[in-house]
Design an enzyme around this catalytic site. Structure first.
Site, PDB file in Angstrom:
ATOM      1  N   GLU A   1       0.807  -1.232   0.000  1.00  0.00           N
ATOM      2  CA  GLU A   1       0.000   0.000   0.000  1.00  0.00           C
ATOM      3  C   GLU A   1       0.841   1.284   0.000  1.00  0.00           C
ATOM      4  O   GLU A   1       0.866   2.024   0.985  1.00  0.00           O
ATOM      5  CB  GLU A   1      -0.996  -0.024   1.175  1.00  0.00           C
ATOM      6  CG  GLU A   1      -1.980  -1.184   1.028  1.00  0.00           C
ATOM      7  CD  GLU A   1      -3.129  -1.181   2.036  1.00  0.00           C
ATOM      8  OE1 GLU A   1      -3.104  -0.367   2.979  1.00  0.00           O
ATOM      9  OE2 GLU A   1      -4.063  -1.995   1.869  1.00  0.00           O
TER      10      GLU A   1
ATOM     11  N   GLU B   1      -4.448  -8.837  -0.973  1.00  0.00           N
ATOM     12  CA  GLU B   1      -4.887  -8.679   0.423  1.00  0.00           C
ATOM     13  C   GLU B   1      -6.337  -8.249   0.492  1.00  0.00           C
ATOM     14  O   GLU B   1      -6.778  -7.379  -0.263  1.00  0.00           O
ATOM     15  CB  GLU B   1      -4.025  -7.636   1.155  1.00  0.00           C
ATOM     16  CG  GLU B   1      -4.314  -7.594   2.657  1.00  0.00           C
ATOM     17  CD  GLU B   1      -3.643  -6.419   3.363  1.00  0.00           C
ATOM     18  OE1 GLU B   1      -2.421  -6.245   3.205  1.00  0.00           O
ATOM     19  OE2 GLU B   1      -4.363  -5.694   4.065  1.00  0.00           O
TER      20      GLU B   1
ATOM     21  N   CYS C   1      -9.558  -8.246   3.854  1.00  0.00           N
ATOM     22  CA  CYS C   1     -10.104  -8.796   5.099  1.00  0.00           C
ATOM     23  C   CYS C   1     -11.400  -8.086   5.422  1.00  0.00           C
ATOM     24  O   CYS C   1     -11.668  -6.989   4.927  1.00  0.00           O
ATOM     25  CB  CYS C   1      -9.126  -8.678   6.262  1.00  0.00           C
ATOM     26  SG  CYS C   1      -8.835  -6.993   6.802  1.00  0.00           S
TER      27      CYS C   1
ATOM     28  N   ASN D   1     -13.271 -10.579  -9.251  1.00  0.00           N
ATOM     29  CA  ASN D   1     -11.852 -10.481  -9.613  1.00  0.00           C
ATOM     30  C   ASN D   1     -11.493 -11.497 -10.690  1.00  0.00           C
ATOM     31  O   ASN D   1     -10.842 -11.162 -11.678  1.00  0.00           O
ATOM     32  CB  ASN D   1     -10.965 -10.691  -8.382  1.00  0.00           C
ATOM     33  CG  ASN D   1     -10.703  -9.405  -7.630  1.00  0.00           C
ATOM     34  OD1 ASN D   1      -9.699  -8.761  -7.842  1.00  0.00           O
ATOM     35  ND2 ASN D   1     -11.633  -9.004  -6.776  1.00  0.00           N
TER      36      ASN D   1
END
Ligand SMILES: *[C@@H]1O[C@H](CO)[C@@H](O)[C@H](O)[C@H]1NC(C)=O
Ligand SMILES: *[C@@H]1O[C@H](CO)[C@@H](O)[C@H](O)[C@H]1NC(C)=O
Ligand SMILES: *[C@@H]1O[C@H](CO)[C@@H](O)[C@H](O)[C@H]1NC(C)=O
Ligand SMILES: *[C@@H]1O[C@H](CO)[C@@H](O)[C@H](O)[C@H]1NC(C)=O
Ligand SMILES: CC(=O)N[C@H]1CO[C@H](CO)[C@@H](O)[C@@H]1O
Ligand SMILES: CC(=O)N[C@H]1CO[C@H](CO)[C@@H](O)[C@@H]1O
Length: 520
Positions: free
Chosen positions: A262, A366, A368, A395
């Protein structure tokens, strides 16, 4: 009247024959021990002596099919045998049609997985050895969901109990004091090695740094707004190489890396946890002139370099800038995306990015649930299975090669986490009673990770008549085909799957349920 066969007897005989046929390819698995915490669904409880398993499906004859179902009210990986061409004895009309054309192919699958964070290792280590074995098997063995990708953070993240790097000696530009920490030795390396030993797949490992040592940065901190000082670009590239060398000493070789977790975070004033800011221009310089050449020179040139590793709304611009740089372009294999700002850009930005750079893979690295301001851990949240499944389907249908979850395991509070950025995880550990809970999210991952292995190829799917049903389809390396389907409706559905080569297959889809249908 005993000299002719009655309709009833005929039916009994038919039923008997049917059962024999079905038993001939019955798959079995240990059941979920359910516990209801008063939320939308339930968790499956595992301990030192018991844990539910995931059914294995071998190669199927042409026309044979197995439906694996998880549902809000009852099922976890429940298997049903189906047959192409056989009508269900149902009463309800067909509500939806799915069309699969395996001759129209898209991307190759890299795999699915999760992250070996410090927090994950700390939680797993708190269980008894036998319970740890059940947890690790749940993720990595043939009894479990067979993850094939592992993300291993390079030093600390927010899911650590302190801030640290591998060289917290200001000015140590030769990295003479570089060393792995107890977190690597106790909480990461043993579990990565354990995962590898349990798995029949070759687990692809990739790493990501959250921050360079504070002394290399403009703000001399691990968090907040700050970037790598230009005079340390080369040292920072050498730090990556040292990391790979140190892990090799423990028998661990890496498949990939992301240049920075990030990179936008570290451009935000006051950002609360480990980060380091980069613009796409800066990343292209670092990758093209430092990281790429250094890894090549040190024998790590085969490690796949992924750029961005941040929210998809920065695409395609981020990739355009980095790949426009001829130096960086030579070294970049893939583009990594996270899901936290999905509301800012539709999944089609991945297709747009793919079309501009068809020879670079896209990997979701990533995600969550339970991020601020949501409730952190929700035991039994069906809606979190749905958000995982929906995002994975979107995706994959937009060229992602795989999808990687965040922490493999967290505690009941969604930690530990030094910056109190608590979140949810597919496995929640309760060390006081030596139990762990498999959340609905765990099964969302498994519907893909176990049944859609590396080198599966996505194929064309069309779903008619109903925006409520979403799905994605693959041809698997063993020749089987697989379709993953998620409801978007409170109604039960009767679906007919039309495979252009196999004909039609009918199956039920109860309200709020997820299915992997595998057929030969
Ligand atoms: C572990 O779980 C099984 C199945 O629910 C149960 O029978 C057993 O008593 C549990 N063991 C412990 C130590 O709680
Ligand atoms: C399409 O949807 C309508 C309304 O839900 C339903 O009556 C019809 O049977 C469906 N047809 C097919 C082919 O799915
Ligand atoms: C390396 O660590 C030692 C022992 O802590 C320290 O004395 C030395 O100054 C460090 N070297 C550098 C270059 O920081
Ligand atoms: C964890 O175990 C403790 C001790 O038995 C118990 O009090 C607590 O409720 C458990 N937590 C959950 C989420 O079940
Ligand atoms: C709930 C929880 O896990 N809290 C932890 C967050 O991290 C700090 C620092 O390591 C711990 O002290 C807390 O226990
Ligand atoms: C992913 C998804 O949209 N799932 C849907 C399943 O059905 C329920 C009930 O209608 C919806 O709320 C979910 O959104």
């Amino acid at each position: 009247m005993r000299n002719s066969i009655t309709i009833n007897e005929l039916f009994s005989f038919w039923l008997f024959a049917l059962i024999i046929t079905l038993l001939s390819f019955q798959v079995s698995a240990e059941d979920c021990i359910r516990r209801d915490y008063g939320r939308s669904s339930f968790v499956c409880v595992c301990n030192a002596t018991y844990c539910d398993t995931a059914p294995n499906v071998g190669s199927l004859a042409s026309g044979q099919a197995i439906q694996i179902t998880s549902s809000r009210t009852a099922a976890r990986f429940l298997t049903t045998n189906l047959q192409f061409g056989r009508k269900l004895e149902h009463i309800r009309a067909i509500t939806d049609e799915i069309f699969v054309d395996p001759s129209i192919t898209y991307q190759n699958v890299l795999g699915f997985g999760g992250a070996f964070t410090d927090a994950a290792g700390i939680n797993i280590a708190r269980l008894s050895q036998a319970a740890q074995e059940n947890l690790m098997s749940s993720y990595f063995s043939a009894k479990g969901i067979e993850y094939s990708i592992g993300r291993v953070p390079m030093a600390g993240t927010d899911f650590s109990t302190r801030t640290y790097s591998y060289d917290d000696y200001p000015g140590d530009v030769t990295l003479s004091n570089f060393s792995l920490t107890y977190e690597d030795l106790d909480f990461k390396i043993p579990y990565v090695n354990w995962a590898k030993s349990l798995s029949s797949k070759s687990i692809k490992l990739f790493t990501s740094p959250w921050s360079a040592p504070a002394w290399m940065k403009s703000n001399n901190e691990f968090y907040g707004k700050g970037s790598l000082l230009e005079q340390y670009y080369q040292v920072w590239a050498e730090y990556f190489a040292r990391f790979f060398e140190e892990y090799e000493n423990f028998g661990l070789t890496f498949w990939g890396l992301t240049a920075q977790n990030e990179p936008i975070d570290g451009r935000v004033p006051g950002f609360p946890f480990n980060c380091m800011g980069w613009t796409s221009e800066q990343q292209s310089i670092f990758v093209g002139l430092n990281l790429g050449p250094t890894l090549q020179a040190k024998g790590f040139g085969n490690i796949k370099i992924m750029i961005m590793d941040d929210q998809r709304n920065y695409l395609p611009e981020w990739a355009e800038t980095v790949l426009a740089n001829a130096d960086a372009n030579r070294y970049v294999s893939g583009i990594a995306v996270h899901w936290y700002q999905n509301f800012l850009a539709p999944p089609s930005v991945l297709t747009t990015t793919h079309e501009k750079f068809p020879d670079r893979f896209i990997l979701a690295t990533e995600a969550c649930e339970g991020t601020f301001p949501k409730e952190t851990v929700v035991l039994g949240a069906w809606e979190r299975l749905e958000s995982y499944a929906k995002d994975i389907i979107e995706n994959m249908n937009n060229w992602a090669a795989g999808w990687v979850d965040w922490n493999l395991a967290l505690d009941e509070g969604g930690g530990p986490n030094w910056s109190e950025n608590f979140v949810d995880s597919p496995i929640i550990v309760n060390n006081t009673i030596d139990e762990f809970y498999k959340q609905p999210m765990f099964y969302a991952m498994g519907h893909f990770s176990k049944y859609i292995p590396e080198n599966s190829v996505r194929v064309k799917i069309d779903i008619s008549n109903d925006t409520a049903i979403i799905g994605t389809a693959f041809v698997l390396p063993d020749g089987n085909r697989a379709v993953v389907v998620l409801n978007q409706s409170d109604d039960e559905k009767t679906i007919v799957l039309n495979d252009v080569e196999r004909g039609t297959l009918e199956f039920y889809c109860e309200a709020r349920s997820m299915h992997t249908i595998i057929y030969g």
